[in-house]
Write an enzyme that holds these catalytic residues in place. Sequence first.
Site, PDB file in Angstrom:
ATOM      1  N   ASP A 104      15.648 -22.404 -36.138  1.00  0.00           N
ATOM      2  CA  ASP A 104      14.954 -22.394 -37.527  1.00  0.00           C
ATOM      3  C   ASP A 104      13.539 -22.297 -37.456  1.00  0.00           C
ATOM      4  OD1 ASP A 104      14.994 -25.047 -36.308  1.00  0.00           O
ATOM      5  OD2 ASP A 104      14.471 -25.767 -38.384  1.00  0.00           O
ATOM      6  N   GLU A 151      15.310 -28.204 -36.653  1.00  0.00           N
ATOM      7  CA  GLU A 151      14.262 -29.035 -36.071  1.00  0.00           C
ATOM      8  C   GLU A 151      13.113 -29.110 -36.996  1.00  0.00           C
ATOM      9  OE1 GLU A 151      10.538 -29.582 -33.650  1.00  0.00           O
ATOM     10  OE2 GLU A 151      11.034 -27.967 -35.129  1.00  0.00           O
TER      11      GLU A 151
END
Length: 382
Positions: A104, A151
């Site tokens: 991400d 994350e």
Amino acid sequence: MSAELDDEEVADGESVSATEGNAVGFGMNHGVFDVQENLTEGLTEAQTLLADLVSIPSPSGEETAAAERLKAFFEAHDREVWIDDVGNVRAPADDSVLLTSHIDTVPGDVPVKIENGVLWGRGSVDATGPLASMAVAAVETGVSFVGVVGEETSSRGSWHLVEDRDAPEAVINGEPSGWDGITLGYRGFLSGTYVSTSELGHSSRPEDNAIQSAVNWWSSVADFFDEDESDGVFDTVTTKPVRFDGGPTEDGLAVEATVDVQFRVPPKFTIDDIREVAEGELTRGGVHWEKPIPPVMTSPRTEVARAFRVAIRQAGGEPRLLRKTGTSDMNIFAGAWDCPMATYGPGDSDLDHAPNEHLDLAEYDSAIDVLVDVCERLQKQE
């Protein structure tokens, strides 16, 4: 690295800057990638993987398309691979090393283009560059790989990973450090919400209401830590209120106040140390604490750190040992697994989340060479 948990290098480092020139670019269609043929022409397979992943928007919670592209890369090289229940891309193999980075990115539309060998686009530095370099190195050396999700928000992918598998023999976490940098330490992260309630009364009354209690509590906590940075930011507890609400309750009978707070915790303190201080300053109300992320500081003498120093020198660089004032998934791995680890990846961390995020493809190639060398050295130590 989380949008709420920005990292900052304590040690001086070199940054990679782009040069001006004519550019060609990727078309982007939010979830579907459409790479212009003339852009990828002449790129290596490794560079094409990076360009493809950067061209696929993958903000936290929307990693599916990027995960599928990553999965296809491993399938093309006859590696076992699957996407797990939370969206992580899992490619287990030789567990002498686990290479892992996050899929991400933070939100933001940075036009994807290549100028004079420099790739521009959201995630090129944080952390698609490290992610792609690790995928390539994992295929070349046969070590284990995981691309994790979330994350930049809750680290749900890494929390799931440490609960779902045993510790490998070594971990290399992917975040930008520069191709010649090795990150050994991160501060921890603690967040919580203070809640206080008092009876509603006339403003002429001398007693503190809940709002005053909230202000006084946070002021006392902040004063206790008093961000003295004489020892450096890394060794300082950073205190931040991130949201403050207060006022009469809906029934008009009370006053309520809430304060969302965050602490960055250096390795010389524990999470419990910070909680004890914060709760010790309470005169009214209480604090609901979220799941903490402990600080981490690994030794420069582990076999992982030694392998990086040798590999970087072999590639013509001078190793830089770094500590970061933010937090990463390495904190989670270190708290769950008793094995040597470090964080590494191409890119200038000053460009994390920036509107001009970009990565020099030559640095990306160098990082792959270093990762391959490190993995092969650690494999020989079995």
